[in-house]
Design an enzyme around this catalytic site. Structure first.
Site, mmCIF file in Angstrom:
data_model
loop_
_atom_site.group_PDB
_atom_site.id
_atom_site.type_symbol
_atom_site.label_atom_id
_atom_site.label_comp_id
_atom_site.label_asym_id
_atom_site.label_seq_id
_atom_site.Cartn_x
_atom_site.Cartn_y
_atom_site.Cartn_z
ATOM 1 N N LYS A 189 -7.342 5.955 10.525
ATOM 2 C CA LYS A 189 -8.801 5.938 10.746
ATOM 3 C C LYS A 189 -9.067 6.308 12.194
ATOM 4 C CE LYS A 189 -9.836 2.552 7.208
ATOM 5 N NZ LYS A 189 -10.394 1.234 6.893
ATOM 6 N N ASP A 206 -5.392 1.198 10.538
ATOM 7 C CA ASP A 206 -6.796 0.871 10.809
ATOM 8 C C ASP A 206 -6.887 0.241 12.199
ATOM 9 O OD1 ASP A 206 -9.407 0.044 10.828
ATOM 10 O OD2 ASP A 206 -9.302 -1.150 9.015
ATOM 11 N N GLY A 233 0.777 -1.250 0.000
ATOM 12 C CA GLY A 233 0.000 0.000 0.000
ATOM 13 C C GLY A 233 0.798 1.283 0.000
ATOM 14 N N GLU A 241 3.741 4.007 6.509
ATOM 15 C CA GLU A 241 2.507 3.245 6.276
ATOM 16 C C GLU A 241 1.561 4.040 5.388
ATOM 17 O OE1 GLU A 241 1.017 0.557 6.510
ATOM 18 O OE2 GLU A 241 1.438 -0.572 8.332
ATOM 19 N N PHE A 300 -13.896 2.131 4.133
ATOM 20 C CA PHE A 300 -12.913 1.489 3.281
ATOM 21 C C PHE A 300 -12.516 2.446 2.163
ATOM 22 C CE2 PHE A 300 -11.351 -1.384 -0.017
ATOM 23 C CZ PHE A 300 -10.475 -2.160 0.729
ATOM 24 N N VAL A 301 -11.220 2.718 2.063
ATOM 25 C CA VAL A 301 -10.761 3.674 1.054
ATOM 26 C C VAL A 301 -9.851 3.006 0.024
ATOM 27 C CG1 VAL A 301 -11.031 5.772 2.444
ATOM 28 C CG2 VAL A 301 -8.916 4.447 2.624
HETATM 29 P P1 5GP Z 1 -4.183 -2.392 10.272
HETATM 30 O O1 5GP Z 1 -5.595 -2.882 10.481
HETATM 31 O O2 5GP Z 1 -3.181 -3.448 10.660
HETATM 32 O O3 5GP Z 1 -3.941 -1.086 10.973
HETATM 33 O O4 5GP Z 1 -4.025 -2.117 8.724
HETATM 34 C C1 5GP Z 1 -3.338 -3.018 7.927
HETATM 35 C C2 5GP Z 1 -3.315 -2.688 6.480
HETATM 36 O O5 5GP Z 1 -4.594 -2.937 5.962
HETATM 37 C C3 5GP Z 1 -2.990 -1.276 6.026
HETATM 38 O O6 5GP Z 1 -1.633 -0.993 5.979
HETATM 39 C C4 5GP Z 1 -3.592 -1.311 4.632
HETATM 40 O O7 5GP Z 1 -2.690 -1.901 3.731
HETATM 41 C C5 5GP Z 1 -4.812 -2.165 4.839
HETATM 42 N N1 5GP Z 1 -5.992 -1.309 5.044
HETATM 43 C C6 5GP Z 1 -6.505 -0.835 6.190
HETATM 44 N N2 5GP Z 1 -7.580 -0.061 5.977
HETATM 45 C C7 5GP Z 1 -7.749 -0.052 4.622
HETATM 46 C C8 5GP Z 1 -8.693 0.598 3.749
HETATM 47 O O8 5GP Z 1 -9.612 1.337 4.143
HETATM 48 N N3 5GP Z 1 -8.526 0.379 2.413
HETATM 49 C C9 5GP Z 1 -7.538 -0.409 1.909
HETATM 50 N N4 5GP Z 1 -7.479 -0.558 0.591
HETATM 51 N N5 5GP Z 1 -6.633 -1.034 2.698
HETATM 52 C C10 5GP Z 1 -6.745 -0.837 4.035
HETATM 53 MG MG MG Z 2 -0.206 -1.067 4.591
#
Ligand code: 5GP
Ligand code: MG
Length: 192
Positions: A146, A118, A59, A114, A167-168
């Site tokens: 977020k 999320d 990402g 990052e 979700f983006v």
């Molecule tokens: P975490 O939940 O561990 O903080 O997020 C892990 C990873 O999930 C992020 O680095 C990203 O790659 C993916 N992610 C989290 N939220 C979103 C979202 O809203 N959209 C997309 N496309 N990926 C997300």
């Molecule tokens: Mg990521």
């Protein structure tokens, strides 16, 4: 050269343009402006040093490319690859390391880059992994956080934008591996 097209591909990019399912959250201009501000702050904070920027694939590949090009200090760049979402729109709750870095981080100033925070599970995982490598300092930068459900387990030192828990996609962020190449960031609504 591309020869005869064998099957019609349902274009997600066209869907973004034409369906009401996507709402623009941040424009290319908003993102570039904020990236420059973050780069200026980091350049000031790390003046005279040479931090190692570690991008979290997939990402963050676009954000890190833009961020480091706005720095006015030396830096090194390397990448981790993590997976927690697979192709789903919600986190699996389990973080897996899919690609390790090549450089040594002992006694280095490390900045993890990052795309989005999320659940905070990825950040927690990386914080523990990197701290074991005994860097002289460790900070995190994330383009997006977020605001509702970020429980990073550690502070995000440089935040681009706090966004709603939706979700983006776009600017590196995918849906089913596509739409990373959009210049703007969109909220993608779930289909009924
Ligand atoms: P975490 O939940 O561990 O903080 O997020 C892990 C990873 O999930 C992020 O680095 C990203 O790659 C993916 N992610 C989290 N939220 C979103 C979202 O809203 N959209 C997309 N496309 N990926 C997300
Ligand atoms: Mg990521």
């Amino acid at each position: 050269m591309l020869t005869k097209q064998v099957k019609t591909y349902p274009s997600r990019i066209e869907e973004v343009k034409n369906s009401g399912r996507y709402r623009m959250l941040l424009s290319e201009v908003d993102i570039q402006r904020r990236t420059k501000e973050l780069a200026e702050k980091i350049s000031e904070d790390y003046r005279g040093r040479c931090p190692v920027f570690i991008g979290v694939l997939n990402g963050s590949f676009i954000f890190i490319a833009d961020l480091v090009r706005q720095l006015t200090i030396d830096c090194e760049v390397d990448f981790f690859k993590l997976s927690s979402y697979g192709d789903a729109m919600v986190s699996s709750g389990e973080v897996k390391l899919k690609k390790d870095i090549d450089c040594h981080l002992a006694d280095k100033d490390v900045i993890v880059v990052e795309d989005i925070v999320d659940s905070g599970l990825s950040v927690k995982f990386l914080n523990e992994k990197i701290m074991d490598m005994k860097p002289s300092s460790l900070r995190f930068v994330s383009l997006l956080v977020k605001w509702d459900n970020a429980q990073p387990g550690r502070k995000i030192d440089y935040v681009g934008f706090s966004i709603p828990s939706e979700f983006v996609v776009g600017f590196g962020l995918d849906f089913e591996q596509k739409l990373r190449n959009l210049k703007n960031i969109y909220i993608m609504q779930e289909q009924d």
